[in-house]
Write a protein that holds these residues in place. Structure first.
Motif, PDB file in Angstrom:
ATOM      1  N   UNK A 188      64.471 -12.960  -0.748  1.00 16.44           N
ATOM      2  CA  UNK A 188      63.540 -12.825  -1.876  1.00 16.44           C
ATOM      3  C   UNK A 188      63.520 -11.360  -2.299  1.00 16.44           C
ATOM      4  N   UNK A 189      63.910 -11.105  -3.553  1.00 18.25           N
ATOM      5  CA  UNK A 189      64.006  -9.722  -4.025  1.00 18.25           C
ATOM      6  C   UNK A 189      63.363  -9.576  -5.400  1.00 18.25           C
ATOM      7  N   UNK A 190      63.104  -8.333  -5.780  1.00 15.53           N
ATOM      8  CA  UNK A 190      62.676  -8.013  -7.142  1.00 15.53           C
ATOM      9  C   UNK A 190      63.390  -6.741  -7.556  1.00 15.53           C
ATOM     10  N   UNK A 191      63.584  -6.558  -8.844  1.00 14.72           N
ATOM     11  CA  UNK A 191      64.305  -5.374  -9.286  1.00 14.72           C
ATOM     12  C   UNK A 191      64.617  -5.402 -10.763  1.00 14.72           C
ATOM     13  N   UNK A 192      65.641  -4.630 -11.131  1.00 18.91           N
ATOM     14  CA  UNK A 192      65.995  -4.451 -12.547  1.00 18.91           C
ATOM     15  C   UNK A 192      67.437  -4.868 -12.781  1.00 18.91           C
ATOM     16  N   UNK A 193      67.646  -5.528 -13.906  1.00 19.06           N
ATOM     17  CA  UNK A 193      68.991  -5.944 -14.284  1.00 19.06           C
ATOM     18  C   UNK A 193      69.087  -6.077 -15.787  1.00 19.06           C
ATOM     19  N   UNK A 194      69.668  -7.169 -16.241  1.00 25.75           N
ATOM     20  CA  UNK A 194      69.789  -7.413 -17.677  1.00 25.75           C
ATOM     21  C   UNK A 194      69.671  -8.901 -17.938  1.00 25.75           C
ATOM     22  N   UNK A 195      69.209  -9.241 -19.155  1.00 32.13           N
ATOM     23  CA  UNK A 195      69.083 -10.648 -19.574  1.00 32.13           C
ATOM     24  C   UNK A 195      68.331 -11.463 -18.524  1.00 32.13           C
ATOM     25  N   UNK A 196      67.160 -10.966 -18.133  1.00 30.69           N
ATOM     26  CA  UNK A 196      66.427 -11.605 -17.042  1.00 30.69           C
ATOM     27  C   UNK A 196      65.560 -12.779 -17.485  1.00 30.69           C
ATOM     28  N   UNK A 197      65.396 -12.976 -18.804  1.00 28.58           N
ATOM     29  CA  UNK A 197      64.717 -14.187 -19.266  1.00 28.58           C
ATOM     30  C   UNK A 197      65.751 -15.321 -19.195  1.00 28.58           C
ATOM     31  N   UNK A 246      71.092  -4.837 -10.893  1.00 25.02           N
ATOM     32  CA  UNK A 246      71.832  -3.665 -10.443  1.00 25.02           C
ATOM     33  C   UNK A 246      71.052  -2.856  -9.422  1.00 25.02           C
ATOM     34  N   UNK A 247      69.722  -3.033  -9.412  1.00 22.18           N
ATOM     35  CA  UNK A 247      68.842  -2.348  -8.470  1.00 22.18           C
ATOM     36  C   UNK A 247      67.822  -3.360  -7.980  1.00 22.18           C
ATOM     37  N   UNK A 248      67.560  -3.373  -6.680  1.00 25.93           N
ATOM     38  CA  UNK A 248      66.630  -4.364  -6.140  1.00 25.93           C
ATOM     39  C   UNK A 248      66.041  -3.871  -4.826  1.00 25.93           C
ATOM     40  N   UNK A 249      64.999  -4.567  -4.401  1.00 26.71           N
ATOM     41  CA  UNK A 249      64.378  -4.339  -3.098  1.00 26.71           C
ATOM     42  C   UNK A 249      63.835  -5.669  -2.613  1.00 26.71           C
ATOM     43  N   UNK A 250      63.651  -5.776  -1.319  1.00 20.27           N
ATOM     44  CA  UNK A 250      63.036  -6.995  -0.788  1.00 20.27           C
ATOM     45  C   UNK A 250      61.578  -7.057  -1.236  1.00 20.27           C
ATOM     46  N   UNK A 251      61.126  -8.248  -1.545  1.00 22.67           N
ATOM     47  CA  UNK A 251      59.748  -8.418  -1.978  1.00 22.67           C
ATOM     48  C   UNK A 251      58.791  -8.154  -0.828  1.00 22.67           C
ATOM     49  N   UNK A 252      57.730  -7.395  -1.077  1.00 24.68           N
ATOM     50  CA  UNK A 252      56.717  -7.175  -0.035  1.00 24.68           C
ATOM     51  C   UNK A 252      56.076  -8.495   0.390  1.00 24.68           C
ATOM     52  N   UNK A 253      55.679  -8.579   1.652  1.00 32.31           N
ATOM     53  CA  UNK A 253      55.018  -9.779   2.155  1.00 32.31           C
ATOM     54  C   UNK A 253      53.742 -10.052   1.365  1.00 32.31           C
ATOM     55  N   UNK A 267      58.842   3.235  -3.646  1.00 28.47           N
ATOM     56  CA  UNK A 267      57.439   3.647  -3.695  1.00 28.47           C
ATOM     57  C   UNK A 267      56.528   2.465  -3.989  1.00 28.47           C
ATOM     58  N   UNK A 268      56.993   1.536  -4.802  1.00 35.10           N
ATOM     59  CA  UNK A 268      56.217   0.325  -5.062  1.00 35.10           C
ATOM     60  C   UNK A 268      55.944  -0.431  -3.771  1.00 35.10           C
ATOM     61  N   UNK A 269      56.993  -0.645  -2.986  1.00 33.79           N
ATOM     62  CA  UNK A 269      56.847  -1.367  -1.718  1.00 33.79           C
ATOM     63  C   UNK A 269      55.879  -0.631  -0.794  1.00 33.79           C
ATOM     64  N   UNK A 270      56.000   0.695  -0.731  1.00 33.39           N
ATOM     65  CA  UNK A 270      55.132   1.489   0.136  1.00 33.39           C
ATOM     66  C   UNK A 270      53.673   1.410  -0.317  1.00 33.39           C
ATOM     67  N   UNK A 271      53.433   1.572  -1.617  1.00 34.14           N
ATOM     68  CA  UNK A 271      52.064   1.541  -2.127  1.00 34.14           C
ATOM     69  C   UNK A 271      51.415   0.174  -1.924  1.00 34.14           C
ATOM     70  N   UNK A 272      52.180  -0.885  -2.149  1.00 36.51           N
ATOM     71  CA  UNK A 272      51.645  -2.233  -1.952  1.00 36.51           C
ATOM     72  C   UNK A 272      51.327  -2.455  -0.484  1.00 36.51           C
TER      73      UNK A 272
END
Length: 297
Positions: A86-95, A102-109, A254-259
């Motif tokens: 399970x990941x979240x991040x940035x890419x293209x044509x995501x709708x 192209x950039x992603x991270x594992x979704x925080x619990x 930083x998003x993952x850390x702050x969450x």
């Protein structure tokens, strides 16, 4: 697969839900089965044909940058992520039902796909404009249009860094801003005087593009102390328009850390289906958002 696309620049009506080939991830990229895609102002700015150097467009074009979902395919050279993650991040044509990131991270619990999709571009933008405006701990930052996604992130990140925040928003969102740690006031007639009564302003951000650049410069004490992400005419006043993204990998980290530390939460105000992408753009362009809007697949 189903995908939202547009073949010409224009209003929300140019968006079409089409059948398209599934994308393939190139080297260093991954493909996800999209569960939710973030709705960002840049999406409708690109659809309108606004000149945004960071987002060149070749028609016909898909829509969307941010997404959360399940890894479906891994490109050559990618390590540290597997099919099924399970990941979240940035890419293209995501709708779309499938998208390449192209950039992603594992979704925080504990985070839902809808929530996760609303973070990438929003947090990157918030981190970037806080840095660019040069506000320091102990100083006061004025945020015009503070209740939307970027505003919600700015308020929480600034407070976590010891920066005082004054936020402007509609009457219905005053308590929401206070809950994020801001001193809140309404926009509209007399707003400049209301802000002055709240104390000194050391820097200001325009997140709504509501024609207040001149007033923000006056309140902050100079154009070099103001940054906008929404008013393309701001350079006429000597104010920086921030439209080129910084480091998305750093923003996701930083998003993952702050969450994880309980210092960041951006609510999802409304979700839309792929077929309702045009309505999502209409609502995003109208503003008055509390938190985020996302397209759910």
């Amino acid at each position: 697969m189903k995908k939202v696309s547009f073949a010409e620049f224009g209003g929300p009506d140019v968006l079409q839900l089409i059948d398209a080939e599934e994308p393939c991830p190139g080297p260093g990229r991954i493909r996800i089965a999209v569960r939710a895609a973030g709705v960002n102002p840049v999406d409708w700015r690109v659809r309108e044909g606004q000149v945004l150097g960071a987002h060149p467009v070749e028609l016909p074009s898909g829509v969307g940058l941010d997404a959360a979902g399940i890894v479906d395919e891994v490109g050559e050279g990618v390590a540290g992520v597997e099919v099924g993650d399970r990941v979240f991040g940035e890419g293209s044509s995501t709708y779309a039902e499938f998208a390449v990131l192209g950039v992603w991270a594992r979704m925080p619990e504990g985070l839902t796909f809808e929530e996760a999709a609303g973070y990438p571009s929003v947090v990157e933008t918030a981190l970037r404009v806080i840095r660019e405006v040069g506000v320091r701990p102990g100083q006061t930052l004025l945020v015009s249009g503070a209740s939307g996604g970027v505003g919600s992130a700015v308020l929480q990140i600034a407070r976590a860094r010891g920066i005082n925040v004054i936020g402007t928003a509609g009457a219905a969102n005053q308590q929401y801003l206070r809950g994020l740690g801001a001193v809140a006031t309404t926009y509209g007639e007399g707003w400049v005087e209301r802000v002055r009564r709240l104390g000194r302003v050391d820097a200001a951000l325009d997140l709504a593009g509501s024609g207040v650049i001149r007033e923000l410069v006056e309140l902050a004490g100079g154009p070099e102390k103001v940054v906008t992400i929404a008013d393309l005419g701001a350079p006429e006043f000597g104010v920086r328009f921030s439209g080129v993204a910084g480091s998305m990998p750093a923003a996701l980290a930083e998003t993952v850390d702050l969450i994880a530390r309980g210092r960041l939460h951006i609510p999802v105000e409304k979700s839309y289906s792929l077929a309702d992408a045009a309505a999502a753009h209409v609502d995003s362009q109208a503003g008055h958002t509390r938190g985020r809007r996302v397209v759910v697949i």
